[in-house]
Write a protein that holds these residues in place. Structure first.
Motif, mmCIF file in Angstrom:
data_model
loop_
_atom_site.group_PDB
_atom_site.id
_atom_site.type_symbol
_atom_site.label_atom_id
_atom_site.label_comp_id
_atom_site.label_asym_id
_atom_site.label_seq_id
_atom_site.Cartn_x
_atom_site.Cartn_y
_atom_site.Cartn_z
ATOM 1 N N LEU A 154 13.773 47.087 92.368
ATOM 2 C CA LEU A 154 12.549 46.289 92.363
ATOM 3 C C LEU A 154 12.862 44.832 92.654
ATOM 4 O O LEU A 154 13.952 44.342 92.340
ATOM 5 C CB LEU A 154 11.823 46.408 91.024
ATOM 6 N N HIS A 155 11.894 44.148 93.228
ATOM 7 C CA HIS A 155 12.001 42.730 93.548
ATOM 8 C C HIS A 155 12.519 41.952 92.325
ATOM 9 O O HIS A 155 12.165 42.278 91.190
ATOM 10 C CB HIS A 155 10.621 42.222 93.967
ATOM 11 N N PRO A 156 13.343 40.926 92.546
ATOM 12 C CA PRO A 156 13.910 40.181 91.409
ATOM 13 C C PRO A 156 12.881 39.598 90.440
ATOM 14 O O PRO A 156 13.222 39.339 89.280
ATOM 15 C CB PRO A 156 14.704 39.062 92.093
ATOM 16 N N ILE A 186 21.544 62.389 93.343
ATOM 17 C CA ILE A 186 21.196 60.997 93.051
ATOM 18 C C ILE A 186 21.177 60.212 94.352
ATOM 19 O O ILE A 186 21.998 60.428 95.254
ATOM 20 C CB ILE A 186 22.185 60.369 92.037
ATOM 21 N N GLY A 187 20.189 59.324 94.450
ATOM 22 C CA GLY A 187 20.048 58.498 95.637
ATOM 23 C C GLY A 187 19.092 57.360 95.338
ATOM 24 O O GLY A 187 18.982 56.923 94.193
ATOM 25 N N VAL A 188 18.382 56.895 96.354
ATOM 26 C CA VAL A 188 17.525 55.727 96.196
ATOM 27 C C VAL A 188 16.144 55.986 96.790
ATOM 28 O O VAL A 188 15.966 56.824 97.675
ATOM 29 C CB VAL A 188 18.139 54.474 96.861
ATOM 30 N N ALA A 189 15.184 55.239 96.276
ATOM 31 C CA ALA A 189 13.859 55.132 96.874
ATOM 32 C C ALA A 189 13.726 53.717 97.412
ATOM 33 O O ALA A 189 13.873 52.749 96.657
ATOM 34 C CB ALA A 189 12.770 55.411 95.846
ATOM 35 N N ILE A 190 13.493 53.595 98.699
ATOM 36 C CA ILE A 190 13.304 52.292 99.314
ATOM 37 C C ILE A 190 11.815 51.986 99.359
ATOM 38 O O ILE A 190 11.047 52.699 100.011
ATOM 39 C CB ILE A 190 13.908 52.250 100.729
ATOM 40 N N ASP A 191 11.415 50.939 98.663
ATOM 41 C CA ASP A 191 10.038 50.473 98.662
ATOM 42 C C ASP A 191 10.008 49.136 99.395
ATOM 43 O O ASP A 191 10.612 48.157 98.954
ATOM 44 C CB ASP A 191 9.538 50.314 97.222
ATOM 45 N N ILE A 192 9.297 49.110 100.524
ATOM 46 C CA ILE A 192 9.219 47.916 101.355
ATOM 47 C C ILE A 192 8.890 46.673 100.537
ATOM 48 O O ILE A 192 9.464 45.597 100.749
ATOM 49 C CB ILE A 192 8.137 48.117 102.444
ATOM 50 N N TYR A 193 7.963 46.795 99.604
ATOM 51 C CA TYR A 193 7.505 45.633 98.854
ATOM 52 C C TYR A 193 8.647 44.954 98.117
ATOM 53 O O TYR A 193 8.656 43.731 97.964
ATOM 54 C CB TYR A 193 6.422 46.045 97.849
ATOM 55 N N HIS A 194 9.607 45.740 97.693
ATOM 56 C CA HIS A 194 10.675 45.219 96.848
ATOM 57 C C HIS A 194 11.913 44.779 97.616
ATOM 58 O O HIS A 194 12.713 43.988 97.084
ATOM 59 C CB HIS A 194 11.070 46.265 95.810
ATOM 60 N N TRP A 196 12.074 44.100 101.359
ATOM 61 C CA TRP A 196 11.922 43.596 102.722
ATOM 62 C C TRP A 196 12.613 42.244 102.929
ATOM 63 O O TRP A 196 13.080 41.928 104.025
ATOM 64 C CB TRP A 196 10.430 43.460 103.068
ATOM 65 N N TRP A 197 12.718 41.440 101.877
ATOM 66 C CA TRP A 197 13.244 40.080 101.931
ATOM 67 C C TRP A 197 14.764 40.013 101.967
ATOM 68 O O TRP A 197 15.349 38.971 102.300
ATOM 69 C CB TRP A 197 12.794 39.328 100.669
ATOM 70 N N ASP A 198 15.436 41.108 101.622
ATOM 71 C CA ASP A 198 16.873 41.116 101.341
ATOM 72 C C ASP A 198 17.680 41.048 102.647
ATOM 73 O O ASP A 198 17.582 41.949 103.478
ATOM 74 C CB ASP A 198 17.223 42.397 100.572
ATOM 75 N N PRO A 199 18.501 40.010 102.848
ATOM 76 C CA PRO A 199 19.281 39.935 104.082
ATOM 77 C C PRO A 199 20.293 41.061 104.221
ATOM 78 O O PRO A 199 20.766 41.337 105.328
ATOM 79 C CB PRO A 199 19.977 38.572 103.988
ATOM 80 N N ALA A 200 20.629 41.717 103.114
ATOM 81 C CA ALA A 200 21.567 42.839 103.160
ATOM 82 C C ALA A 200 20.862 44.189 103.318
ATOM 83 O O ALA A 200 21.500 45.235 103.221
ATOM 84 C CB ALA A 200 22.434 42.845 101.907
ATOM 85 N N LEU A 201 19.544 44.166 103.540
ATOM 86 C CA LEU A 201 18.778 45.417 103.631
ATOM 87 C C LEU A 201 19.317 46.334 104.713
ATOM 88 O O LEU A 201 19.481 47.542 104.499
ATOM 89 C CB LEU A 201 17.300 45.106 103.895
ATOM 90 N N TRP A 202 19.613 45.779 105.864
ATOM 91 C CA TRP A 202 19.992 46.615 107.004
ATOM 92 C C TRP A 202 21.330 47.302 106.762
ATOM 93 O O TRP A 202 21.486 48.495 107.063
ATOM 94 C CB TRP A 202 20.009 45.761 108.273
ATOM 95 N N ASP A 203 22.282 46.562 106.210
ATOM 96 C CA ASP A 203 23.559 47.183 105.849
ATOM 97 C C ASP A 203 23.352 48.233 104.766
ATOM 98 O O ASP A 203 24.013 49.285 104.775
ATOM 99 C CB ASP A 203 24.547 46.124 105.346
ATOM 100 N N VAL A 239 3.345 40.230 106.208
ATOM 101 C CA VAL A 239 4.389 39.641 107.050
ATOM 102 C C VAL A 239 5.585 40.563 107.293
ATOM 103 O O VAL A 239 6.544 40.157 107.947
ATOM 104 C CB VAL A 239 4.894 38.324 106.414
ATOM 105 N N VAL A 240 5.540 41.790 106.823
ATOM 106 C CA VAL A 240 6.698 42.683 106.954
ATOM 107 C C VAL A 240 6.693 43.369 108.314
ATOM 108 O O VAL A 240 5.662 43.871 108.774
ATOM 109 C CB VAL A 240 6.694 43.735 105.831
ATOM 110 N N ASP A 241 7.863 43.406 108.941
ATOM 111 C CA ASP A 241 8.043 44.119 110.210
ATOM 112 C C ASP A 241 8.273 45.595 109.888
ATOM 113 O O ASP A 241 9.399 46.086 109.843
ATOM 114 C CB ASP A 241 9.229 43.533 110.969
ATOM 115 N N LEU A 242 7.179 46.313 109.668
ATOM 116 C CA LEU A 242 7.254 47.675 109.148
ATOM 117 C C LEU A 242 7.914 48.640 110.124
ATOM 118 O O LEU A 242 8.696 49.515 109.718
ATOM 119 C CB LEU A 242 5.850 48.163 108.774
#
Length: 287
Positions: A154-156, A186-194, A196-203, A239-242
């Motif tokens: 979740l977003h900070p 076990i894995g992750v759920a990616i929620d755009i709202y939380h 999208w801002w993270d510069p490490a998202l793509w990695d 503003v998110v590039d969905l």
């Protein structure tokens, strides 16, 4: 990248999006009529109608579950820890009864917010350690039931009260420590709202791979955001590039539902049919 423009075959509706308009049975009926193939219900909505009735409604409507919200809130003082662990085992059982693809984990923040009545603390490092202990304790139970656990960072801004796991990298680090051989469960759920801002998202998306990317939630980030919980945007209003994010998750092999999850006071005031129709049209045009 999959072409969503012709239909809404891969659309799922998180039932929080319509919680102000109808109960779970009403949401199931509306989604089925609209040709939506999947939902992700919340536990309180299931409890309100009863688990047996919810299971029957989902089955009768022929719906899939892209997830089940939510397990987690692992942080607690010693007096409330047994309650937290019992509650999470029940969440696993409910998810299995409903046929969910995964149980989404909102892991909790400081214990007094995650489990009300717990002794107050300011120790965020201890909370993060307790989260990992809680997931460790739940993982084998969930594996025995056959229910994958999806950690949702979740977003900070929610670190204190809702989730002290705040980046995709943090969530994946937990997965690596608990499942170093990537056996699954076990894995992750990616929620755009939380995220999208993270510069490490793509990695992080690349690091997920197909096996650890269990759920994908979409909405938009509004500027300004007027409420930190209940002012998410409808896709295309922010503003998110969905499409860029979806291209990245599909490039690593994700082929599941794009799940619309919009907590919004504004959309909560609109008729159910309007909200659902807008989710469908934006899924085709924007997502």
């Amino acid at each position: 990248m999959r072409d969503f423009s012709h239909d809404h075959h891969w659309l799922s509706i998180n039932t929080a999006t319509l919680r102000k308009q109808a109960d779970l049975i009403g949401i199931v009926d509306a989604c089925a009529r609209a040709g939506v193939r999947a939902i992700d219900p919340w536990r309180d909505q299931v409890a309100a109608v009863g688990l047996p009735r919810a299971v029957k409604a989902v089955k009768d409507a022929g719906l899939k579950l892209s997830g089940y919200c939510r397990g987690g809130m692992f942080t607690a003082d010693s007096a409330h820890l047994p309650e937290a662990r019992d509650d999470n085992r029940r969440a696993v059982d409910e998810a299995a009864a409903l046929g969910a693809s995964c149980l989404v984990l909102v892991v909790g923040g400081l214990p007094q917010y995650s489990r009300p009545g717990s002794a107050p603390s300011q120790d965020l490092l201890a909370a993060r350690a307790q989260v990992e202990d809680g997931i460790t304790a739940l993982l084998q139970y969930a594996r025995n039931v056959g229910m994958p656990l999806a950690i949702e960072p979740l977003h900070p801004m929610y670190a204190a009260d809702r989730a002290c796991v705040n980046t995709l990298a943090q969530a994946l680090d937990i997965c690596d420590r608990l499942d170093p051989e990537r056996k699954g469960g076990i894995g992750v759920a990616i929620d755009i709202y939380h995220v999208w801002w993270d510069p490490a998202l793509w990695d992080g998306i690349t690091r997920c791979g197909q096996d650890r990317l269990l759920a994908y939630h979409v909405c938009d980030w509004l500027v300004p955001t007027r409420d930190m919980l209940n002012d998410r945007g409808m896709m295309g209003d922010g503003v998110v590039d969905l499409k860029r994010v979806r291209a990245a998750v599909e490039a690593v092999g994700y082929a599941g539902f794009s799940e619309v999850e919009i907590f919004s006071n504004a959309w909560g005031e609109r008729p159910l049919a309007e909200v659902l129709d807008t989710c469908i049209s934006r899924h085709k045009e924007v997502v």
